[in-house]
Design an enzyme around this catalytic site. Structure first.
Site, PDB file in Angstrom:
ATOM      1  CG  ASP A  98      93.492  -1.936  36.424  1.00  0.00           C
ATOM      2  OD1 ASP A  98      93.060  -0.910  36.972  1.00  0.00           O
ATOM      3  OD2 ASP A  98      93.339  -2.177  35.205  1.00  0.00           O
ATOM      4  CG  HIS A 103      84.829  -4.535  38.189  1.00  0.00           C
ATOM      5  ND1 HIS A 103      85.755  -3.656  38.689  1.00  0.00           N
ATOM      6  CD2 HIS A 103      84.420  -4.029  37.008  1.00  0.00           C
ATOM      7  CE1 HIS A 103      85.903  -2.653  37.841  1.00  0.00           C
ATOM      8  NE2 HIS A 103      85.110  -2.864  36.824  1.00  0.00           N
ATOM      9  CG  ASP A 105      90.888   5.313  39.300  1.00  0.00           C
ATOM     10  OD1 ASP A 105      91.599   5.590  38.328  1.00  0.00           O
ATOM     11  OD2 ASP A 105      90.819   4.172  39.783  1.00  0.00           O
TER      12      ASP A 105
END
Length: 1637
Positions: free
Chosen positions: A665, A668, A785
């Protein structure tokens, strides 16, 4: 056969940009990874490969690198093979020595090996047959079909069975679970309260009190059941970046977050956050609205932030120097002894702004770091010294304002003498150097707290402001009550000045002090200006970001529309979690209990930690925070936060033991080194761990950095991010596999040998080159999402969008609820209703279509349907998946439903393809109004409805038959159609037929035949078959060659990149012209090459088969045939070549192929006026036919390399005899013209001719017997010119021995004649004097002289042609006198003849001179030996000049050899040119070894270009490096290419230069003790040549380049002698290797 993957490294051992990511397949069956570097690469010099892949079978340790040494090889590629047997992410680098023996380490590169995943064998969707007889099947990553679920909405583990069965039936084979751990107070699965415990709501009530280990066992059994009973692998989210803000362990370990102790730079952000909370609580009290109804309310509230938040916390104090404190300390410092004034600064050149910058550069330092108020300080000793220097300078010079003007009205006119003032005589502080008044403790503290440069750079000075603004801002910002402060400061300043002025009359020093204080204050205010600019910028950002966030939270239609603003629901989210003070937390410093919350940022650099000291994101309110999540701080390594690292390791390992994969999760925002560490721990317990991540970096390059470093196997990509059908089709295409008709697999693989898996036996391996990879995709129709199609498009698109994703050739996925057509994105946090269970789940939503497509998706992956074609027309997207060998496939047509608008699609033509409908259906939405079920999550009322199938018609045209697919009229948006496709069985196995039996048609072909098959430029083709030339590709242009090399020029790139859009691919699909061209041109050659008949037959059989195939397969099949034939042809060339070539590496073999390029038959010329036969072209395409093809000088410079080293002795012999037959005047002609009208205007060709005879006798099997060969002479003994058909032509014979002697005798006696047919018909540019040929020997020195200023008898033979510029008839480089290379060649001939004579192989020992004198070969040889250094060497040391014949006025370089001796223009002798290395190669005994190496080093430094040798020293007045033969301007030096040999860089000279360097460096240079060092040096020098010959369309080396290696468009792109002299070089190297082996 073992599979091997070849990874070619760059010259320095790194990977090229296109190979920045290397993905390798799962090692279900072990395979070879072959690291490959080219011979001559930098990394080949004592190169060692280091990799942390455990090649010894040990456990993986990221920091442990294993080594393997590259073999020593100078011509062949260097390989290191390692056996890949385990998945993971690995690194490697190469260490090597440069030529100075410095150790060089390449940058680290990466490769990622896919995991091996297995599922229980299932049945095929259409036939119900088992996919395999094995109990499990290995599933490639492309075959994964994943569904995301929220465990809390499935219920307890005991209730999962029905859900799992339905998921499995739908074709999913892996489930992605969002976090199952205990959730924090927000109830978000991603806000984890306890990473090591699973949420109690998943367990039965009686199990909730069990121990953690017992609960883990329950989870394990559940996951195992999914795998074995429902054929479902499992994937769990893992959350490393944050934890729930109420988790208990934060109280024990607040250091695990970013707090005000370990991250003091966050203090201003914390104070701002606290002030905003107080402001939110006090809105009503302050008279602001507490409920925001419109933007006017928002504007009022944000305006209040300026006064009640920003000003209240005195934010500017974190940015600037405290002026009041600085002034007080400066005044105190003035009462101490002063340092001397600065003398090293030119104050007169500085404006006021420049003065402030200079003071800051010299005196500003940081006491602490950002996060502390007024941490910027000034060193007062440095400041005093600076201002004293400034005042002293102003007394001498007028001050300069910021516009560069002097101030004529300077009001500081007090005359003060600095010399009378007291200076600290004991100060050891230099006036030339800034000093520091910091204590040692302060210095040490600063080093610990902030390692940044204390100087203020120009970049920090963001704007210019006036003194008044600086003063005003200092007054305004330094105190909350600005007016009071201004008054106070004004009074203080007035008092100070008043006191000082009272003593002014009596104390000169006080006057100066007042002036210094005034200047210092102004300068400090100026220094603060850029800091205030930075502060202003941050405040603007704070206010803007507060506005935008508050607007979203309170007003936006898609926002949460929060109501009352108060402490509980503040204006914006809390940036910090305040850990409660209690018995546990009281032991921590207060600042440790304020920890920053995590979040995300728009367009942030994912490689930068936005909570670090290098970022001001939290202060500027740029982070969209998750108020329920505390950001975790790992630091640089475990030592920075040991408890956190250990805790997260336990968490990661626990999940890796339970689940087949992990989804990272917020990847980045995950520090790469942290992810590496944790995944390394995870892979130890599950080596085949599947790792998925979402990356929102916005950059593929950054994505790759994460993917390769961490070992991410799939990146999540989302179809719902597409905003229209075009973008969706782009995504489907990007993730859809290879193009149909791809060539790389069949055309780029090759068979080689390697060590078997036992490491001992040699076995065959199939080698596939690795060309670089793109990150693998997990392509989701909708993720948890994403908004649903109902929200973003229309609900009907659920079917079309999902179907298109399912047809993609990559891992695919969906979210629970998508197939059921949920109207909205499920709220992960607030939703508590479970997923509905259905008696017939396949009847819900799009279930039945999803089942077919998702089962089919996995089957197509397992069966190898790797090729895909995606087509967009209006709102229709078609996806055709195909098997590359059987050509069976499935075609999906989807009508996208981004809107309700309908569009049309043209009938689809499927060439050579048959079609059968599988289904045609649409999603019917019964109502767009949706009332949520109070107890369960359900979808919109909808159903699948069958549609009519397409109209299928079989039609034929000139290109064969095709099936036309016309969609039914009723095919509304949201409809999909699936069809099965296949081609006729006759095409099955066509690949094997096309490549079969290729050796037979090539078996009898000789090198001349192969010249026709492989090469032939347009001029040659037209010469033999008039009206025919090279193949032209519409939209691209002409190929360079008519033969296979021409097609391969294009196909290499098309095959490498599967470029089905290339104009040639289009041309092949549109018609069979190329196929016919290949056959027809060979048929036209049958008269002169009848052995081509079998090859023509082979081509026809294969092309006839291709013509029956669907047109989309023609490019692949044509490429396969051409590549197969090309490899067979080159193999046949090598079979007829020397062992030097056959056993050589790719570069040597490519150079040798140039000999086949240049050696062919044309009808317009040859080696005899009446006999048709092959001859050497000087270069292509300019020197190909008629009299311009065959040049004596070029032939014999090239003959050793192109013919002798390659083993083509027959061609060498033919050319020696052919030119020997036309000997006339004792000269070999420059232009042969097939012996019809040869031209005798070169002084060097005869000596190159003799050198070639010497080489031929030395290396050919015939040996010295060749000298006895008889040659029929073209011209009579009288030297009279006669035509070729004259009876006197070819009327007598001479042996080669006699011809050699004739050349020596004629030169010894002197040669003087005027060229036959002198005048414009012979040479339009030459003057009368230029036609006069004079050659004679100076018997004092033995040197051979010749030429005059009007002709050019050496290879530098450019004759001026421009009347406009005045160079017509004037040679640019006459090089008359004794040319250095001719003397070398003469000496070589004399040495050889002396040896032959002494051995009895040559019947003469002498030559007769004029006047009946005689001189033996030995005497002549000795004359030259004695005179050469004296006549040609220019000593390094002027003291040695007297030993040599020099005109010192003309010497411009020393330690070199003259180019000529006694040239008519004098200066020409001293021009540095690349000719002396030629003499060094053929007659090294002429040279002093040390002198020679010194001269070669100068040549390397001055003359060596990237490819060629500069034909003139760039420092020479005549140097002109750009050759343009079309330029006819009035500049004599370059007009009409007059500078051909005045700077342009000639490649053939490189070969001789390097041969000379090899000889002398291994004798007296660095290669003396180890010749390998010299050879490495040379092979590295040739790296550009290797690249050129590989990438040039002409597959050769050019004649010359312009300055610094720039391409010269007027030179031949492939030239005989350019390749030949490098073959000579490698032959020398090979022979040298044998001596030291």
């Amino acid at each position: 056969m073992i599979n091997a993957y070849r990874l070619e490294l760059e010259a320095d051992g790194s990977l090229s940009k296109e190979k920045s990511f290397i993905r390798l397949p799962s090692p279900f069956n072990p395979y070879i990874l072959r690291f490959n570097i080219r011979a001559g690469s930098f990394a080949s010099h004592r190169g060692i490969l280091y990799t942390n892949y455990p090649i010894d079978g040990s456990e993986f340790d990221r920091k442990k690198f294993h080594s393997k040494r590259f073999p020593i090889e100078f011509s062949k590629p260097l390989n290191i093979d390692i056996i890949i047997q385990r998945p993971g992410a690995y690194e490697f680098y190469v260490e090597y020595k440069d030529l100075n023996s410095n150790l060089i380490k390449s940058i680290k590169s990466h490769f990622v090996v896919d995991p091996s995943l297995h599922i229980s064998t299932g049945r095929r969707i259409f036939t119900s047959e088992l996919i395999t007889s094995e109990p499990t099947v290995q599933i490639p990553l492309d075959g994964l079909v994943i569904q995301s679920v929220l465990p809390k909405l499935i219920g307890r583990f005991s209730e999962w069975d029905s859900h799992m069965k339905a998921i499995s039936d739908l074709g999913y084979n892996m489930i992605h679970f969002v976090p199952m751990q205990v959730r924090g107070f927000s109830n978000s699965p991603y806000s984890i309260y306890d990473q090591l415990s699973f949420s109690n709501d998943l367990f039965e009530p009686e199990d909730r009190s069990r121990s953690p280990d017992e609960k883990i066992e329950i989870v394990k059994k559940t996951i195992n059941k999914l795998e074995h009973e429902y054929k479902l692998l499992s994937l769990s989210d893992i959350v490393w970046n944050h934890t729930a803000n109420n988790c208990e362990w934060l109280q024990e370990h607040p250091e695990a977050g970013y707090n005000l102790i370990n991250s003091p730079h966050l203090t201003p952000a914390f104070e701002l956050d606290t002030a905003l909370l107080e402001y939110s609580s006090d809105l009503a009290k302050l008279g602001f609205p507490t409920r925001m109804n419109n933007e006017h309310d928002l504007e009022l509230i944000i305006e209040g932030v300026k006064e009640h938040v920003i000003s209240k916390i005195r934010l500017w104090e974190f940015y600037v120097v405290n002026v009041k404190e600085a002034m007080n300390e400066f005044k105190e410092a003035l009462n101490k002894p002063w340092p001397p004034p600065r003398k090293d600064i030119d104050f007169s050149a500085l404006s006021f702004k420049g003065q402030a910058k200079s003071l800051a550069d010299n005196a500003l330092y940081f006491k602490g770091a950002f996060g502390q108020r007024f941490y910027k300080k000034l060193n007062y000793e440095s400041s005093i010294s600076f201002i004293l220097g400034l005042i002293e300078s102003e007394k001498k010079n007028k001050p300069i304002d910021d516009n560069g003007n002097t101030d004529a009205n300077d009001d500081d006119d007090d005359e003060v003498s600095l010399s009378d003032l007291i200076i600290d005589k004991n100060s050891n502080t230099s006036a030339e150097k800034p000093v520091s008044n910091k204590t040692e403790a302060e210095i040490n503290s600063n080093e610990k707290e902030d390692k940044s440069d204390v100087k203020i750079t120009a970049e920090q000075k963001l704007d210019e402001k006036t003194d008044e603004k600086s003063d005003e801002k200092t007054d305004e910002k330094s105190d909350e009550k600005s007016d009071e402060k201004t008054d106070e400061k004004s009074d203080e300043k007035t008092d100070e000045k008043s006191d000082e002025k009272s003593d002014e009359k009596t104390d000169e020093k006080s006057v100066l002090m007042e002036k210094m204080i005034d200047k210092f204050e102004k300068l400090v205010n100026e220094i603060n200006l850029p800091f205030y600019v930075l502060y202003d910028d941050d405040v603007i950002a704070i206010l803007d970001n507060l506005w935008n966030r508050a607007k979203y939270l309170k007003l936006d239609p898609h926002g949460p529309k929060q109501g009352e603003i108060n402490l509980k629901v503040p204006l914006v989210e809390r940036y910090f979690t305040r850990i409660p003070l209690n018995e546990i937390t009281k032991k921590h410093p207060k600042g440790a209990l304020a920890v920053v919350n995590n979040g995300w940022m728009w367009n942030a650099n994912p490689l930068q930690d936005f909570a670090s000291s290098g970022s001001s994101a939290y202060l500027r309110r740029e982070v969209i925070v998750w108020g329920d999540c505390v950001k975790l701080r790992y630091g640089k390594n475990r030592d920075d936060s040991p408890w956190l690292w250990d805790h997260m390791t336990k968490y990661t390992v626990q999940l890796a033991k339970l689940f087949h994969g992990l989804r990272i999760d917020n990847c980045h925002s995950t520090p790469i080194h942290v992810a590496q560490y944790l995944l390394d721990k995870a892979r130890r317990v599950r080596p085949d761990l599947y790792v998925v991540a979402e990356l929102f970096t916005g950059s593929e390059e950054t994505d790759i950095k994460f993917v390769r470093s961490i070992g991410i196997n799939s990146l999540i990509r989302e179809a719902m991010q597409a905003w229209d059908p075009r973008e969706l089709s782009r995504l489907v295409h990007r993730h859809g596999g290879k193009p149909i008709g791809s060539m790389d697999t069949e055309c780029l693989t090759s068979v080689s040998t390697c060590k078997g898996l036992d490491g001992e036996s040699d076995v065959q391996c199939l080698v596939t080159p690795l060309l670089g990879s793109k990150p693998h995709a997990l392509f989701m129709d909708c993720s948890h999402d994403n908004e649903t199609p109902h929200q973003k498009r229309i609900a009907e698109d659920t079917l079309s969008n999902g179907a298109l994703v399912a047809m993609s050739s990559c891992a695919t996925g969906s979210v629970k609820g998508y197939d059921e057509v949920y109207p909205e994105l499920v709220d992960l946090v607030k939703e508590t209703r479970p997923y509905a269970l259905y008696e017939k789940p396949l009847d819900i939503g799009i279930g039945r279509v999803k089942k077919v497509l998702q089962h089919l998706h996995t089957e197509m992956t397992l069966d190898g349907y790797i090729e895909t074609h995606v087509h967009l027309e209006n709102d229709y997207i078609s996806v055709h998946r195909l098997h590359p060998h059987t050509h069976k496939g499935y075609l999906l047509i989807a009508h996208c439903a981004f809107t309700n608008n309908s569009s049309s699609i043209s009938p689809i033509k499927l060439r050579g393809t048959r079609v059968e409908l599988v289904f045609s259906t649409t999603l019917k939405v019964h109502s767009r109004e949706f009332t949520p079920h109070k107890d369960y999550l359900t979808g919109i009322s909808s159903s699948l409805e069958s549609l009519n199938g397409p109209n299928l018609r079989k039609i034929s045209d000139d290109h064969g038959y095709y099936t036309e697919v016309t969609l039914p009229k009723e095919f509304p948006p949201g409809s999909v159609m699936l069809m099965k496709t296949w081609v006729d069985k006759q095409h099955n196995g066509l690949d094997e037929f096309l490549t079969s039996n290729v050796e037979e048609p090539f078996r009898e072909l000789d090198l001349v035949d192969l010249n026709i098959v492989l090469h032939r430029c347009g001029g040659e083709e037209n010469d033999v078959t008039p009206g025919h030339s090279v193949y032209n590709i519409p939209g691209y242009g002409d190929l360079p060659y008519c033969g296979l090399e021409g097609f391969m020029t294009i196909l290499r790139q098309v095959m490498k990149h599967n470029d089905m859009g290339h104009p040639f691919s289009s041309n092949l699909r549109e018609g069979h012209w190329a196929l016919d061209y290949v056959v027809n041109r060979l048929e036209r050659y049958l008269k002169i090459s009848p052995r081509l008949q079998e090859l023509i037959k082979w081509y026809k059989e294969r092309f006839d088969a291709i013509k029956t195939a669907p047109n989309f397969l023609v490019p692949k099949y044509f490429a396969l045939v051409i590549k197969t034939a090309y490899e067979a042809a080159t193999k046949r060339v090598l079979e007829q070549s020397s062992s030097f070539v056959y056993e050589g590496g790719p570069f040597i073999q490519s150079l040798a192929l140039c000999s086949v390029q240049m050696y062919g038959t044309v009808l317009s010329t040859g080696l005899h006026p009446t006999e048709i036969g092959p001859s050497m072209a000087a270069g292509l395409p300019h020197f190909t036919y008629k009299h311009m093809r065959c040049w004596g000088r070029d032939v014999f410079i090239s003959l050793r390399g192109l013919f002798i080293t390659t083993g083509n002795f027959e061609a060498a012999r033919r050319h020696i005899i052919g030119f020997a037959s036309v000997l006339k005047h004792g000269l070999i002609p420059n232009l042969l013209d097939a012996g019809r009208r040869p031209r005798y205007n070169c002084r060097d060709a005869s000596w190159w001719f003799l050198q070639s005879i010497q080489e031929y006798c030395k290396f050919s099997p015939e040996g010295l017997e060749f000298l006895k060969t008889s040659v029929i002479r073209r011209f009579p003994k009288s030297d009279e010119f006669i035509e070729a058909d004259d009876p006197l032509a070819y009327s007598y014979e001479s042996t080669i021995l006699e011809i050699i002697q004739e050349i020596l005798v004629r030169h010894a006696k002197g040669i003087h004649f005027k060229e036959w047919n002198a005048g414009p018909n012979l040479d339009h540019a030459m003057t009368e004097k230029g036609f006069q040929i004079d050659i004679q020997v100076d018997w004092e020195t033995g040197l051979l002289f010749g030429g005059n200023e009007f002709n050019c008898g050496t290879w530098m033979d450019k004759m001026g042609e421009s009347e406009k510029a005045g160079n017509k008839g004037l040679p640019a480089t006459p090089r008359d006198g004794a040319s250095v290379e001719i003397i070398g060649l003469l000496k070589s001939a004399l040495r050889w003849l002396t040896e032959l004579s002494e051995q009895g192989h040559y019947p003469w020992k002498e030559v007769e001179l004029e006047g009946n004198r005689r001189i033996t070969f030995a005497e002549w040889n000795d004359l030259i030996q004695k005179s050469f250094e004296k006549c040609f060497y220019i000593p390094l040391d002027q003291a040695d000049d007297s030993r040599y014949e020099l005109n010192t006025k003309l010497v411009n370089r020393r330690g070199v050899y003259k180019d000529t001796y006694k040239a008519s223009n004098n200066y020409g002798d001293y021009q540095l040119r690349p000719n002396f290395p030629i003499a060094m190669v053929v007659a090294p005994e002429l040279f002093d070894n040390q002198h020679a190496l010194q001269a070669l080093n100068v040549a390397r430094e001055v003359l060596a270009g990237p490819l060629g040798m500069r034909s003139l020293d760039p420092k020479d007045w005549a140097y002109r490096g750009i050759y343009d033969n079309n330029n006819d301007n009035d500049d004599k030096s370059i007009a009409k290419g007059w500078n051909y040999h005045q700077g342009p860089e000639w490649l053939w000279c490189t070969g001789y230069f390097l041969r000379a360097y090899l000889y002398f460096d291994t004798r007296v240079g660095k290669g003396k003790d180890n010749p390998h060092e010299t050879i490495y040096d040379i092979t590295q020098h040739l790296l550009p040549h290797r690249k050129i010959i590989e990438t040039s369309p002409w597959a050769g080396l050019p004649e010359l380049t312009n300055a610094n290696g720039a391409e010269c468009y007027h030179s031949c792109p492939t030239q005989a002698w350019s390749s030949a002299t490098l073959l000579d070089l490698f032959d020398d190297i090979k022979k040298l290797e044998k001596t030291f082996k």
